[in-house]
Each structure stands twice: as structure tokens, then as C-alpha cells.
Design a protein around this motif. Structure first.
Motif, short mmCIF file in Angstrom:
data_model
loop_
_atom_site.label_atom_id
_atom_site.label_comp_id
_atom_site.label_asym_id
_atom_site.label_seq_id
_atom_site.Cartn_x
_atom_site.Cartn_y
_atom_site.Cartn_z
N MET A 25 -18.49 7.93 17.80
CA MET A 25 -18.06 8.49 16.51
C MET A 25 -18.73 7.69 15.40
SD MET A 25 -13.95 8.89 16.96
CE MET A 25 -13.72 7.48 18.04
N HIS A 26 -19.33 8.41 14.49
CA HIS A 26 -19.83 7.72 13.30
C HIS A 26 -18.64 7.48 12.38
CE1 HIS A 26 -22.24 6.39 10.06
NE2 HIS A 26 -21.81 7.36 9.28
N ARG A 321 -12.27 11.76 19.08
CA ARG A 321 -11.22 11.83 18.06
C ARG A 321 -9.83 11.43 18.58
NH1 ARG A 321 -12.04 17.83 16.19
NH2 ARG A 321 -12.26 18.00 18.46
N PRO A 322 -9.48 11.75 19.84
CA PRO A 322 -8.16 11.32 20.31
C PRO A 322 -7.93 9.81 20.20
CG PRO A 322 -8.99 13.01 21.74
CD PRO A 322 -10.12 12.67 20.81
N PHE A 323 -9.04 9.03 20.22
CA PHE A 323 -8.88 7.58 20.05
C PHE A 323 -8.67 7.20 18.58
CE2 PHE A 323 -10.76 7.64 24.25
CZ PHE A 323 -10.09 6.60 24.89
N LEU A 324 -9.09 8.06 17.68
CA LEU A 324 -8.74 7.84 16.27
C LEU A 324 -7.24 8.10 16.09
CD1 LEU A 324 -11.54 9.74 14.31
CD2 LEU A 324 -11.00 7.34 14.03
N CYS A 347 -8.10 18.77 13.33
CA CYS A 347 -8.21 19.25 11.94
C CYS A 347 -9.55 18.86 11.31
CB CYS A 347 -7.07 18.70 11.11
SG CYS A 347 -7.13 16.89 10.95
N ASN A 348 -10.12 17.75 11.77
CA ASN A 348 -11.42 17.23 11.29
C ASN A 348 -11.38 16.70 9.86
OD1 ASN A 348 -12.41 17.97 13.74
ND2 ASN A 348 -13.35 19.85 13.02
N GLU A 349 -10.21 16.71 9.24
CA GLU A 349 -10.18 16.46 7.80
C GLU A 349 -10.49 15.01 7.42
OE1 GLU A 349 -6.68 18.01 5.92
OE2 GLU A 349 -6.74 19.82 7.13
N ALA A 350 -10.04 14.08 8.24
CA ALA A 350 -10.29 12.68 7.88
C ALA A 350 -11.40 12.07 8.73
CB ALA A 350 -9.02 11.85 8.06
N CYS A 351 -11.91 12.83 9.69
CA CYS A 351 -12.94 12.25 10.57
C CYS A 351 -14.28 12.96 10.38
CB CYS A 351 -12.48 12.24 12.01
SG CYS A 351 -11.95 13.83 12.65
N ILE A 352 -14.46 14.11 11.02
CA ILE A 352 -15.79 14.73 10.98
C ILE A 352 -16.21 15.06 9.56
CG2 ILE A 352 -17.09 16.77 11.69
CD1 ILE A 352 -15.63 16.67 14.35
#
Ligand code: SF4
Length: 676
Positions: A25-26, A321-324, A347-352
Motif C-alpha cells: 500500500m502506498h 486495506r484490511p490491515f489498515l 469505501c476507499n475514502e481515507a486510503c486509495i
């Protein structure tokens, strides 16, 4: 039982303790000016939670390969220093870490010295909105060598393995796809020459490390673009990579430009596992069946990984993402405490969405992600204090569990009969069923922490004595729907979005939704599309993807209702993140939802909504009209708290309804708990 997950596996000279890889993950932590402290803390916390092999976000093998200002470049000593710290932290925590070697190619925002990005051919990218320059043969050879240098750097820094990034439409994948490789030289022109670049990169990496040093290669199992790498060439590439010394093949899915969603919540879990299985079968048929294959994309529960692993054609599952969302997902699942896992809700809102820019990546359901050093999570011995949280929406629940984790005595007061607020209602929207799991997890966690949640309790003046006994209060009473000044808004067939979400079956066959934000879009999706959400097989069939290479258009769905969304402004779905908005809008179109923008509302009548649009007055017929025209903060309790003289912090929609979103709500809940 997760018998297949919790089995070790040898990858070259490395034994991984279980079959879950923490995927790359970046994070936008990579280039912070903190000598890798935040990055190291992020990875170490996940290893302490049971992660075995961690793959870093991509490190560019040279400056031209950088994906943007937040990407580290291996030529940069400051980045190497940050990586060294991350490696040490992971090893100290008992984990293993692989460095991902990366080159963005035409997905780079700009090339070296601000020039154009470099790619096999000058094919414009809709994703990066740049036209790259075709690499010279010298530049191609130099980039191959840079991957080799990157592998040597990984060894010198103490990494346990490397992963070559060859999927998701980045440079290596651009060489394999006919769409982006128009060359007619040693590096393109036919399938064999298009595969030369990944093979040469792998050879350069292999030659730069000891034979027992594991080299993983992330290849594209399906590009999901027109004129992408055909399946036959994908299979041939897998076989050639295995023959050239890849110790494991991770199978990525889709490009950033793909018209098929791959990781959004509308994609059923496990949808893409079949592509990794096909790669494994191709390897087996060619006599390379011992090379481990790693499936990835759209797993959020270890039980899903278990099912795929039990099928036998996949050796490991990569989850990112599950590790986030939950750094301890492995240990919690190992002990059977699945219900206590903070599920990634895709949701991708705070990550991707953030990873495409420079904002620090975090997580909607776990706002500590990326901020591990700023907000300690563990109870501190001897902490004293009694706190109240008023409101059990997302912000209040986050504040309550944070205070309780810190060791304080906490009690929660909520006027509704159920916790979760608007987030609980959103769980009814197609693709958002996992939102309900988030609320359940909070209930369970609070119960485990001994936090009483008093439902149906509206805090008022009678509670002043109670509040005076508190050392602090977090006020998270949320919002109420805004009611616009519009003739007819008080007619009996007009209702606000909260009521419509709570009881969609009560609405007639023709509905007008007034408003164009995320809630209006969710409502339209629910009212027009209905439930249940498609299965993985239905999803693939709807995209004509049941065969390895097919067209990639969504098919129309039978609409449950005739829904019209209208707004004054020019764009429906503002506020929805870029990685998700196009998916939801396509779903609305597939359900036949009518979108009207730039309208002037005149009045609501028993027959529908009268608007002026395109120079004329029109009645848009409706059995029900739903108002999704924003919210107002609810702060009435603040006066009670002032009267009680108790210090308090406001979080979530109660603080600012205009800027309300779930990511902000949980982050504010976390902050308020630490500040109050
Ligand atoms: Fe998952 Fe959303 Fe968190 Fe990203 S922000 S990790 S998609 S829950």
C-alpha cells in the motif's frame, strides 16, 4: 476454523508463518520528514497484530519511476534511511518484510526534471492525464538495470525479499499490453517481444541477489482494459517468469484506467480469485506448479481467504486495506474473535483516494492508521477519570472506544434506540452491507471494555448533576436533515432522507430525490437498484467476464423503481471519492436513474416536483419526494454542558454539518477523545 490460512509456507529461503501476505500500500508516509518513524510504527503495529510477510508500498527504482511527490525513490539516501528504520522495526516485532520495486511509467505525474513520464510508447493516460514519451532503447536497458540496483539496495537494507511490481497498469504491465506497447523493436511488436521487458527485469533482479533470496513478481492476471494483455499472453508470461526464477507470483487485477471496478464496495468479495487460480493451473500445466501463487484484490475477511486456499489452486492471499482497518486482523481471526475485527468496508475514502495525492493514508474505520505515534492505543496503567460520550453515531463510538482503550471510565448516552446513527442506515445501500458489521464491532468492543451504552436517553437539563461528575464529555450528537424553504415541502408524501433510508419499502414506484450529494446518490441506488447485492458470479457475468478475455461493459439492470435525482448545481455525487464515484454513477445509469442538474425548484405538488430546466417549466411526477438537501448540526446539548461546567469537545456532524463525512467523523472522534 482457518486451517488453510494458518499453515506456514516456504518461499525460496524464507518461511512465512501463515498464508496471508500484507499487500503493498502506498501510504504517503514514505517521504515524511521523520526519518521513517511513522512508516516504521505503521508496519510494526501490524506485525505485532500477527502480520507475517509485509510488502512495502512501491519504492521507485529511479526518479522517472516515481508515482508522485509522496513516493520514495531508492536513489535517495533519505528514503533508504526511512526504509532501514522500517525494516528494523518489523524485524524487532518478529515479522518479515519485502521491498516492492516500482516504476510508474505513464502513471507518473511527470517525468524527471518536470518532463513527460516515460513509457513503452506515447499513449495518453486518462488516469494520470499525461502523455508519456516513448522510452529509447537505452532508457529501457537503463530501467532494467535500475530494478537490479533496487534489488541490491533491498538486500543491503536488510529486507527479507523483494516484490517486482508488474501489474495494475504500471510500467512493466504497460510493456505487456498491446494498448500501451506500440513498439516494433526488441521490446515490442509481438507477444514474445512484449514479454521481454518483465523477463529482463526479473533476470536483472535475480542476478543481483543471492539464490536463496526470495523474489516475488506481481503480474497482472487481467488488465480489464480494451486491448489489454490477452489471457494466452498472461499465461505464457506466468510460465516464463517461473522459468526465469520468480519464487512466487502475486496476481493483481485491473488497471487504474479500467472501466471495471475491482476494489470498490460494489465488487463482491472474492470476485477475482479465479484469475489467480487460472495462473496456478497454467503454471502446473507447464511443470512449474511448485511456484506459489498469491491471490489478491477484494478480500476483507480471513474466512474468504480460507475458502480460496481450501480450493487448492492458490497458495497465499494478499490483503492490504484490511490491515489498515485492523492491524490485529490476523491475531483476532486466529483466536476465533472474528466479530471483533474492524472490517475494511471498501469505501476507499481515507486510503486509495488519498494515495493518489499527497495526504497521509489512513482509514475510515480506524483513524489511528498512519498516526500510530500520534495516538497511543493501549490502556495506560493508572489512568483515572470518568468521561461521558453523548451520541453513539460513528464519531461518538470512536471517541468512546478510544477513551476506554486508554483506560478511562466511559459511559455513552444515545437518544435513539440503536447505535450507529447515519452509518447504520447506510448499511442498507447496495454494496454497503459491511457498514452494519462496523456498528456491531463497536458494540462488541465497548461491551468488552465495560462501557455502558444507554440507548433511548436524551441528555437534557435533568442530567446536569450526572455531567458534573464527569472529567470531560465528548459531544457527538450528529446532525438532523436540513429542510429547505420550498413550497410543498410539508406535504405528506415528502420525507427526509433518514426516513427514506429507514423504510424504503414504504415508498411508491416513482420517487424524486432532491439533492445531489453522496446521500442522494446512495438513496437513489437503494431505491432503484434494490437488494440483494450481486454475487461474485453475477458480477462477473454482468461485465461479460466469465471468460478470461471479454468485453468490459456493464449490463442494464431491471430497476425496482423509477427514480429521478435532481439538484441545482452541476454535478451529481459530489463528495464521493474519485475511486468510487464513477462506479456508483454507472450503477445508477444501469438502474435507469434519471439525473437532472442545473434545475430551479418551483414547488412540490401532490403530483411531483415542478422545476425549471432547459428554459421550460416541467412537472417531474412522483409518488414520493425525498429531501436530501444537507444537514444541520445538533448542538443543543452544548448549553447543558456549559451549565454543568464540564469541559467538552465536539466531534462529527455536531461540530460541522457542512463538511460532514464518515472519515472526518471517526478522525474527530479519535482526536476529541485524546483532547478532552
Ligand atoms: Fe477499507 Fe475504507 Fe479503511 Fe480504506 S478507508 S482501509 S477502504 S475501510
Amino acid at each position: 476454523m482457518l486451517n488453510h490460512v494458518f499453515r506456514p509456507l516456504a518461499i525460496a529461503g524464507l518461511t512465512v508463518p501463515h498464508r496471508i501476505v500484507m499487500g503493498a500500500m502506498h501510504l504517503n508516509l514514505e517521504t515524511l520528514d521523520d526519518d521513517g518513524a511513522a512508516l516504521a510504527a505503521f508496519y510494526a503495529e501490524r506485525v505485532r497484530g500477527g502480520a507475517g510477510l509485509v510488502v512495502t508500498g512501491g519504492s521507485a527504482v529511479n526518479p522517472a519511476g516515481s508515482g508522485g511527490p509522496g513516493y520514495g525513490v531508492l536513489d535517495d539516501e533519505r528514503h533508504r534511511s526511512a526504509l532501514r528504520r522500517a525494516v528494523d522495526a518489523v524485524h524487532d516485532a518478529g515479522g518479515l518484510i519485502a521491498l516492492q520495486l516500482f516504476h510508474a511509467g505513464r502513471y507518473a505525474p511527470a517525468g524527471p526534471d518536470g518532463g513527460e513520464p516515460l513509457a513503452p510508447s506515447a499513449v495518453y493516460s486518462r488516469f494520470s492525464r499525461t502523455a508519456p514519451r516513448a522510452m529509447t532503447e537505452e532508457e529501457v536497458a537503463g530501467t532494467v538495470a535500475a530494478f537490479g540496483r533496487g534489488a541490491r539496495a533491498a538486500c543491503a537494507l536488510g529486507f527479507d525479499a523483494v516484490e517486482v511490481m508488474g501489474s495494475e497498469g504500471y510500467l512493466i504491465n504497460q510493456f505487456t499490453a498491446p494498448l500501451t506497447n506500440l513498439r516494433d523493436d526488441a521490446w515490442g511488436g509481438d507477444p514474445v517481444r512484449r514479454r521481454r521487458f518483465p523477463i529482463e527485469v526479473l533476470r536483472a533482479v535475480r542476478a543481483s541477489v543471492e539464490p536463496a533470496f526470495p523474489v516475488l513478481f506481481r503480474m497482472s492476471g487481467a488488465d480489464l482494459i480494451e486491448d489489454g494483455t490477452p489471457w494466452q499472453e498472461t499465461a505464457a508470461l506466468a510460465v516464463e517468469l517461473a522459468a526465469a526464477g520468480a519464487d512466487a507470483l502475486a496476481v493483481g487485477i485491473g488497471w487504474h484506467e479500467s472501466p471495471v471496478p475491482t476494489v470498490q464496495s460494489q465488487v463482491p468479495a472474492g470476485t477475482w480469485a479465479g484469475y489467480a487460480q487460472r495462473v496456478k493451473r497454467a503454471l502446473r500445466a507447464a511443470g512449474h506448479g511448485t511456484v506459489p501463487v498469491i491471490a489478491s484484490n477484494r478480500f476483507n475477511r480471513l474466512t474468504q481467504a480460507e475458502d480460496v486456499l481450501a480450493g487448492g489452486d492458490v497458495d497465499l492471499v494478499a490483503m492490504a486495506r484490511p490491515f489498515l482497518a485492523d492491524p490485529a486482523i490476523i491475531d483476532k481471526s486466529r483466536t476465533g474473535a472474528d466479530a471483533s475485527v474492524d472490517l475494511c468496508i471498501a469505501c476507499n475514502e481515507a486510503c486509495i483516494d488519498r494515495s493518489f495525492g499527497t495526504e497521509r493514508v489512513s482509514c475510515l474505520v480506524n483513524p489511528r492508521a498512519g498516526h500510530e505515534r500520534d495516538f497511543p492505543a493501549r490502556p495506560s496503567a493508572g489512568r483515572r477519570g470518568r468521561y461521558a460520550v453523548i451520541g453513539a453515531g460513528l464519531a461518538g463510538l470512536e471517541a468512546a472506544r478510544t477513551l476506554a482503550r486508554l483506560g478511562y471510565k466511559v459511559e455513552v448516552y444515545e437518544e435513539a434506540d440503536e447505535p450507529g446513527g447515519q452509518f447504520r442506515l447506510a448499511a442498507r445501500v447496495p454494496g454497503k452491507a459491511d457498514f452494519a458489521a462496523t456498528v456491531r464491532q463497536r458494540e462488541e468492543e465497548l461491551a468488552g471494555l465495560g462501557v455502558p451504552v444507554y440507548l433511548g436517553h436524551r441528555v437534557g437539563a435533568r442530567d446536569v448533576p450526572l455531567l458534573r461528575a464527569m472529567d470531560g464529555v465528548v459531544l457527538a450528537t450528529g446532525v438532523r436533515p436540513h429542510r429547505p424553504e420550498l413550497p410543498g415541502a410539508d406535504l405528506p408524501h415528502v420525507l427526509d432522507y433518514a426516513r427514506a433510508l429507514a423504510d424504503p419499502d414504504a415508498l411508491g414506484p416513482r420517487v424524486v430525490v432532491i439533492g445531489g450529494g453522496g446521500i442522494a446518490v446512495d438513496l437513489a441506488h437503494l431505491l432503484a437498484g434494490g437488494l440483494p447485492a450481486p454475487t461474485a458470479e453475477e458480477f462477473l457475468a454482468s461485465r461479460a467476464l466469465t471468460a478470461p478475455s471479454g468485453s468490459v461493459t456493464a449490463s442494464a439492470r431491471a430497476a425496482v423503481r423509477q427514480v429521478t435525482v435532481m439538484r441545482r448545481g452541476g454535478r451529481i455525487g459530489t463528495g464521493i471519492g474519485p475511486s468510487t464515484r464513477w462506479v456508483v454513477m454507472a450503477e445508477l445509469r444501469a438502474c435507469g436513474v434519471r439525473l437532472l442538474t442545473g434545475v430551479a425548484y418551483r414547488e412540490i405538488t401532490p403530483e411531483g416536483v415542478v422545476v425549471e430546466a432547459e428554459g421550460g417549466t416541467t412537472l417531474v411526477g412522483a409518488d414520493h419526494v425525498v429531501l436530501a438537501t444537507g444537514q444541520e448540526s445538533r448542538q443543543e446539548v452544548a448549553a447543558v454542558l456549559r451549565e454543568a461546567g464540564v469541559p467538552f469537545e465536539i466531534a462529527g456532524g455536531a461540530a460541522d454539518a457542512r463538511a460532514l463525512n464518515a472519515v472526518r467523523a471517526t478522525a474527530q472522534g479519535l482526536r476529541a477523545a485524546h483532547r478532552v
